[in-house]
Design a protein around this motif. Structure first.
Motif, PDB file in Angstrom:
ATOM      1  N   PRO A  83      11.475  10.785  11.946  1.00 19.07           N
ATOM      2  CA  PRO A  83      10.362  10.973  12.046  1.00 19.07           C
ATOM      3  C   PRO A  83       9.901  11.851  11.072  1.00 19.07           C
ATOM      4  O   PRO A  83      10.137  13.438  11.384  1.00 19.07           O
ATOM      5  CB  PRO A  83       9.935  10.962  13.828  1.00 19.07           C
ATOM      6  N   GLY A  84       8.574  11.549  10.436  1.00 16.41           N
ATOM      7  CA  GLY A  84       8.610  12.225  10.012  1.00 16.41           C
ATOM      8  C   GLY A  84       9.008  13.041   8.581  1.00 16.41           C
ATOM      9  O   GLY A  84       8.405  13.999   7.941  1.00 16.41           O
ATOM     10  N   VAL A  85       9.783  12.028   7.867  1.00 16.25           N
ATOM     11  CA  VAL A  85      10.423  12.432   6.815  1.00 16.25           C
ATOM     12  C   VAL A  85      10.825  11.040   5.788  1.00 16.25           C
ATOM     13  O   VAL A  85      10.378   9.785   6.213  1.00 16.25           O
ATOM     14  CB  VAL A  85      12.023  12.853   6.848  1.00 16.25           C
ATOM     15  N   ASN A 119       8.844  22.697   9.375  1.00 12.80           N
ATOM     16  CA  ASN A 119       9.296  22.979  10.197  1.00 12.80           C
ATOM     17  C   ASN A 119      10.063  21.712  10.906  1.00 12.80           C
ATOM     18  O   ASN A 119      11.272  21.653  11.410  1.00 12.80           O
ATOM     19  CB  ASN A 119       8.820  22.674  11.245  1.00 12.80           C
ATOM     20  N   ILE A 120       9.592  20.148  11.006  1.00 16.06           N
ATOM     21  CA  ILE A 120      10.574  19.213  10.070  1.00 16.06           C
ATOM     22  C   ILE A 120      11.811  19.661   9.474  1.00 16.06           C
ATOM     23  O   ILE A 120      13.052  18.928  10.151  1.00 16.06           O
ATOM     24  CB  ILE A 120      10.003  17.992  10.135  1.00 16.06           C
ATOM     25  N   ILE A 121      11.628  19.182   8.342  1.00 14.25           N
ATOM     26  CA  ILE A 121      12.833  19.644   7.532  1.00 14.25           C
ATOM     27  C   ILE A 121      13.706  20.714   7.121  1.00 14.25           C
ATOM     28  O   ILE A 121      14.819  20.735   6.860  1.00 14.25           O
ATOM     29  CB  ILE A 121      12.349  18.979   5.813  1.00 14.25           C
ATOM     30  N   THR A 176       1.237  -0.405   0.120  1.00 17.58           N
ATOM     31  CA  THR A 176       0.101   0.205  -0.065  1.00 17.58           C
ATOM     32  C   THR A 176       0.578   1.416  -0.216  1.00 17.58           C
ATOM     33  O   THR A 176       2.106   1.196   0.504  1.00 17.58           O
ATOM     34  CB  THR A 176      -0.494  -0.123   1.418  1.00 17.58           C
ATOM     35  N   VAL A 177       0.490   2.173  -1.141  1.00 20.80           N
ATOM     36  CA  VAL A 177       1.134   3.390  -1.042  1.00 20.80           C
ATOM     37  C   VAL A 177       0.031   4.683  -0.339  1.00 20.80           C
ATOM     38  O   VAL A 177      -0.544   4.796  -1.241  1.00 20.80           O
ATOM     39  CB  VAL A 177       1.911   4.035  -2.558  1.00 20.80           C
ATOM     40  N   GLN A 178       1.027   4.957   0.489  1.00 23.80           N
ATOM     41  CA  GLN A 178      -0.400   6.018   1.369  1.00 23.80           C
ATOM     42  C   GLN A 178       0.602   7.217   0.938  1.00 23.80           C
ATOM     43  O   GLN A 178       2.127   8.011   0.326  1.00 23.80           O
ATOM     44  CB  GLN A 178       0.190   6.881   2.556  1.00 23.80           C
ATOM     45  N   MET A 179      -0.530   8.563  -0.112  1.00 24.27           N
ATOM     46  CA  MET A 179       0.428   9.604  -0.933  1.00 24.27           C
ATOM     47  C   MET A 179       0.096  11.191  -0.253  1.00 24.27           C
ATOM     48  O   MET A 179      -0.816  11.020   0.891  1.00 24.27           O
ATOM     49  CB  MET A 179      -0.897  10.203  -2.608  1.00 24.27           C
ATOM     50  N   ALA A 180       0.575  12.071  -0.306  1.00 22.70           N
ATOM     51  CA  ALA A 180       0.457  13.419   1.060  1.00 22.70           C
ATOM     52  C   ALA A 180       0.873  14.340  -0.004  1.00 22.70           C
ATOM     53  O   ALA A 180       1.140  14.564  -1.257  1.00 22.70           O
ATOM     54  CB  ALA A 180       1.400  13.296   2.064  1.00 22.70           C
ATOM     55  N   ARG A 181      -0.023  15.833   0.494  1.00 18.96           N
ATOM     56  CA  ARG A 181       0.341  16.782  -0.094  1.00 18.96           C
ATOM     57  C   ARG A 181       0.458  17.862   0.944  1.00 18.96           C
ATOM     58  O   ARG A 181       0.130  17.695   1.787  1.00 18.96           O
ATOM     59  CB  ARG A 181      -0.953  17.608  -1.081  1.00 18.96           C
ATOM     60  N   GLY A 182       1.151  19.089   0.212  1.00 15.88           N
ATOM     61  CA  GLY A 182       1.347  20.347   1.395  1.00 15.88           C
ATOM     62  C   GLY A 182       2.912  19.692   2.064  1.00 15.88           C
ATOM     63  O   GLY A 182       3.213  20.846   2.519  1.00 15.88           O
ATOM     64  N   LEU A 183       3.349  18.807   1.743  1.00 18.43           N
ATOM     65  CA  LEU A 183       4.305  18.949   2.222  1.00 18.43           C
ATOM     66  C   LEU A 183       5.957  19.396   1.477  1.00 18.43           C
ATOM     67  O   LEU A 183       5.527  19.944   0.273  1.00 18.43           O
ATOM     68  CB  LEU A 183       4.987  17.492   2.462  1.00 18.43           C
ATOM     69  N   THR A 184       6.889  19.701   2.187  1.00 15.42           N
ATOM     70  CA  THR A 184       7.778  19.479   2.095  1.00 15.42           C
ATOM     71  C   THR A 184       9.237  19.590   0.906  1.00 15.42           C
ATOM     72  O   THR A 184       9.206  19.050   1.551  1.00 15.42           O
ATOM     73  CB  THR A 184       9.049  21.668   2.376  1.00 15.42           C
ATOM     74  N   LYS A 185       9.113  19.340   0.046  1.00  9.35           N
ATOM     75  CA  LYS A 185      10.524  19.076  -0.698  1.00  9.35           C
ATOM     76  C   LYS A 185      11.938  19.208  -0.174  1.00  9.35           C
ATOM     77  O   LYS A 185      11.765  20.441  -0.448  1.00  9.35           O
ATOM     78  CB  LYS A 185       9.994  18.780  -1.693  1.00  9.35           C
ATOM     79  N   LYS A 186      12.824  18.971  -0.297  1.00 11.79           N
ATOM     80  CA  LYS A 186      14.341  19.390  -0.009  1.00 11.79           C
ATOM     81  C   LYS A 186      15.233  18.420  -0.398  1.00 11.79           C
ATOM     82  O   LYS A 186      15.134  16.875   0.177  1.00 11.79           O
ATOM     83  CB  LYS A 186      14.120  19.687   1.391  1.00 11.79           C
TER      84      LYS A 186
END
Length: 317
Positions: free
Chosen positions: A292-294, A260-262, A215-225
């Motif tokens: 966590p969270g990355v 705030n995490i990355i 299963t693959v869970q997708m997400a929006r609104g995350l910041t990429k780096k």
């Protein structure tokens, strides 16, 4: 009646014996002239008998050359199909061995030679073991969407086959391809492939089950780096070697997470790499140890490990 028959036989007995001997000699002479003894060869198919169960059996050759002597008429009336080389494996042992072939041939032939004299046979036991299964995600999802989490049904899968092939398997790998249409969570069955430590496919093994539910869970609104990859190793390199370098491929990777995490994240480590089995410069595929969270699209990274001999300083290629 009997006395008359005996008298008939005994009359001129010496002459009759001489005539018989002459007839035999003449018959032998004629047969030798018309059907002389000669030498020749046939190709015999190798048949394995009393093959033990639970092994993959491999033979070095399936044919041998049989040289025989016999009357010329025998060579006319017989062919390769009338000859057989039997290899009895009743006392065979695990591994590679040389076994003499017993030749079965038509009556009237005299066996002169067999080439090769022995047949190489390898008995490879059928075994099974649990192997790590990794799911890699490739491609790019829809704009503004990233992979938040990949969940696989099991961390390990059983591999079965000849011990030489099973022992070569380093891990199982499956691929999930992303496209611009992937903007929501999804699930699928992913085919698994057995690979060795060099990343090459290992053939001759059976994977049970052959597919993995993912299963693959997708997400929006995350910041990429983009961050660098930092290999981390155990302190267990063999005593005669010293570590020169560990270089990841790729050197950098794109991560995603809440801003705030990355924000202050500049590098991610690999899981600790064991060096106990490193005897020369080699490549190892390892997973990333993400905070966590990355998240990342692909958790695997290839690390090039360079070592050298402590005594002479030579690189161990």
């Amino acid at each position: 009646m009997i006395s008359r028959f005996r008298s008939l036989i005994q009359r001129n007995l010496a002459a009759k014996i001489v005539a018989l001997m002459v007839a035999v000699i003449l018959w032998g002479y004629v047969m030798n002239e018309q059907n002389p003894s000669t030498e020749g060869s046939f190709t015999a198919h190798v048949q394995l008998v009393n093959v033990p169960e639970g092994y993959k059996v491999t033979q070095g050759t399936d044919k041998v050359k049989v040289t025989v002597r016999g009357a010329r008429s025998l060579f006319v009336s017989n062919s390769d199909e009338d000859f057989e080389a039997r290899v009895n494996l009743q006392e065979a042992k695990e591994g590679k061995g040389e076994y003499k072939a017993q030749i079965k041939m038509p009556q009237g032939f005299e066996l002169l030679d067999v080439q090769p004299e022995t047949v190489e046979v390898t008995l490879d036991p059928i075994v099974s073991r649990k192997v790590r299964a990794d799911i890699n995600v490739n491609g790019s999802p829809a704009s503004g969407v990233t992979v938040a989490k990949v969940t696989q049904a099991s961390a390990e899968v059983t591999v079965e086959g000849p011990s030489s092939a099973v022992n070569e398997v380093d891990r199982l790998i499956g691929y999930v391809g992303l496209t611009s249409k992937n903007d929501a969570d999804f699930a699928l069955q992913v085919p698994l492939t057995a690979i060795n430590s060099d990343g090459r496919e290992v053939s001759g093994v059976t994977i049970q089950p052959a597919t993995m539910y993912v299963t693959v869970q997708m997400a929006r609104g995350l910041t990429k780096k983009i961050v660098t990859i930092q290999p981390v190793s155990e302190n267990d390199l063999p005593a005669n070697l010293e570590l020169v370098s560990m270089k990841p491929n790729p050197l950098q990777i794109e991560v995603a997470g809440a801003e705030n995490i990355i924000a202050n994240l500049t590098a991610v480590n690999t899981e600790k790499i064991t060096l106990a089995d490193v005897l020369q410069t080699t490549d190892k595929t390892v997973k990333l140890a993400l905070p966590p969270g990355v998240t990342v699209t692909n958790h695997d990274v290839l690390v090039h490990i360079v070592v050298r001999n402590k005594k002479n300083g030579k690189s161990m290629e």
